[in-house]
Scaffold this motif. Structure first.
Motif, PDB file in Angstrom:
ATOM      1  N   ASP A   1       0.832  -1.200   0.000  1.00 46.18           N
ATOM      2  CA  ASP A   1       0.000   0.000   0.000  1.00 46.18           C
ATOM      3  C   ASP A   1       0.869   1.253   0.000  1.00 46.18           C
ATOM      4  N   TYR A   2       1.962   1.226   0.741  1.00 47.44           N
ATOM      5  CA  TYR A   2       2.843   2.383   0.768  1.00 47.44           C
ATOM      6  C   TYR A   2       3.509   2.594  -0.586  1.00 47.44           C
ATOM      7  N   THR A   3       3.787   1.522  -1.309  1.00 47.90           N
ATOM      8  CA  THR A   3       4.323   1.656  -2.661  1.00 47.90           C
ATOM      9  C   THR A   3       3.300   2.351  -3.550  1.00 47.90           C
ATOM     10  N   GLU A   4       2.033   2.010  -3.381  1.00 52.98           N
ATOM     11  CA  GLU A   4       0.972   2.686  -4.129  1.00 52.98           C
ATOM     12  C   GLU A   4       0.899   4.168  -3.776  1.00 52.98           C
ATOM     13  N   VAL A   5       1.109   4.502  -2.515  1.00 54.48           N
ATOM     14  CA  VAL A   5       1.120   5.906  -2.102  1.00 54.48           C
ATOM     15  C   VAL A   5       2.241   6.643  -2.827  1.00 54.48           C
ATOM     16  N   ALA A   6       3.416   6.013  -2.904  1.00 55.81           N
ATOM     17  CA  ALA A   6       4.546   6.631  -3.604  1.00 55.81           C
ATOM     18  C   ALA A   6       4.196   6.889  -5.068  1.00 55.81           C
TER      19      ALA A   6
ATOM     20  N   VAL B   1       4.443  11.857   3.311  1.00 56.54           N
ATOM     21  CA  VAL B   1       5.776  11.857   2.707  1.00 56.54           C
ATOM     22  C   VAL B   1       6.627  10.703   3.239  1.00 56.54           C
ATOM     23  N   ALA B   2       6.479  10.355   4.514  1.00 57.39           N
ATOM     24  CA  ALA B   2       7.210   9.201   5.046  1.00 57.39           C
ATOM     25  C   ALA B   2       6.709   7.911   4.395  1.00 57.39           C
ATOM     26  N   ALA B   3       5.397   7.804   4.206  1.00 57.47           N
ATOM     27  CA  ALA B   3       4.827   6.623   3.553  1.00 57.47           C
ATOM     28  C   ALA B   3       5.315   6.508   2.116  1.00 57.47           C
ATOM     29  N   ALA B   4       5.382   7.631   1.408  1.00 59.27           N
ATOM     30  CA  ALA B   4       5.842   7.609   0.020  1.00 59.27           C
ATOM     31  C   ALA B   4       7.308   7.204  -0.065  1.00 59.27           C
TER      32      ALA B   4
ATOM     33  N   ALA C   1      11.051   2.799  -1.354  1.00 57.92           N
ATOM     34  CA  ALA C   1      12.178   1.971  -0.903  1.00 57.92           C
ATOM     35  C   ALA C   1      11.764   0.502  -0.817  1.00 57.92           C
ATOM     36  N   GLN C   2      10.609   0.239  -0.224  1.00 64.08           N
ATOM     37  CA  GLN C   2      10.151  -1.144  -0.087  1.00 64.08           C
ATOM     38  C   GLN C   2       9.827  -1.745  -1.450  1.00 64.08           C
ATOM     39  N   GLY C   3       9.305  -0.940  -2.363  1.00 63.63           N
ATOM     40  CA  GLY C   3       9.045  -1.436  -3.714  1.00 63.63           C
ATOM     41  C   GLY C   3      10.320  -1.873  -4.420  1.00 63.63           C
TER      42      GLY C   3
ATOM     43  N   ASP D   1      11.437  -5.144  -2.741  1.00 64.12           N
ATOM     44  CA  ASP D   1      10.597  -6.289  -3.116  1.00 64.12           C
ATOM     45  C   ASP D   1      10.677  -6.652  -4.590  1.00 64.12           C
ATOM     46  N   HIS D   2      10.876  -5.652  -5.470  1.00 63.72           N
ATOM     47  CA  HIS D   2      10.760  -5.908  -6.912  1.00 63.72           C
ATOM     48  C   HIS D   2      11.988  -5.528  -7.730  1.00 63.72           C
ATOM     49  N   GLY D   3      12.993  -4.967  -7.098  1.00 66.94           N
ATOM     50  CA  GLY D   3      14.169  -4.540  -7.840  1.00 66.94           C
ATOM     51  C   GLY D   3      13.894  -3.248  -8.595  1.00 66.94           C
TER      52      GLY D   3
END
Length: 177
Positions: A5-10, A115-118, A123-125, A128-130
């Motif tokens: 979900d945070y990747t979606e926010v970004a 902004v922290a979530a984005a 970063a997590q995206g 997880d996915h390169g």
């Protein structure tokens, strides 16, 4: 909220029209607990973070060998807008709450959490996915960034709407020819 979900926010923030508060709220419609609390005074920070997100995404999409640039951009976002993770359990029922992480304290301004979530989400995206599964919509006039999680890694459009628009236009052009 989970890391996906945070990747979606970004991605939503990177792709958002940040001209005014109404546009930002529309982009963050899936997070009304943030969107409804944002203020006009938050727009400069949101624009700054969106620019950083777009630089990192552009590096991944336009130069697949730009791992150093991606790392530097994402680390700069994380350093400037660090997540402050906290475990939260609400929803569900008393014996089995819905456990999840928030990236800011309960009293943090909405913009700090967005902004922290984005930053965390991008970063997590990448973790997880390169860096090779990110793309930019190929529909004329769009250019939105997306994460391609398809099995064959052949995604070309940010949404079914853009894909359908391009395919219908191509079909009509063939019919005219």
């Amino acid at each position: 909220m989970d890391s996906a979900d945070y990747t979606e926010v970004a991605l939503r923030l990177a792709n958002a029209d940040l001209a005014d508060l109404a546009s930002v709220r529309a982009a963050l419609h899936d997070e009304p607990w943030w969107a409804d609390r944002l203020r006009d005074s938050d727009l400069p920070l949101l624009r700054e973070v969106a620019d950083g997100l777009r630089r990192a995404l552009a590096a991944m999409v336009d130069d697949p060998g730009a791992d150093e640039a991606v790392r530097d951009e994402v680390n700069a976002l994380l350093a400037s807008h660090p997540p402050r993770p906290r475990l939260s359990g609400h929803g569900g029922h008393a014996r089995n709450p819905h456990w999840h992480l928030h990236v800011a304290g309960p009293d943090a301004p909405a913009v700090d959490e967005v902004v922290a979530a984005a930053a965390w989400g991008l970063a997590q995206g990448v973790v997880d996915h390169g860096t090779h599964r990110w793309g930019r919509c190929q529909a004329e006039g769009c250019g939105a960034y997306f994460l391609d999680t398809s099995t064959n890694q052949a995604k070309r459009f940010c949404s079914p709407r853009c894909a359908n628009r391009v395919h219908v236009a191509a079909f009509r052009a063939r019919k005219r020819a």
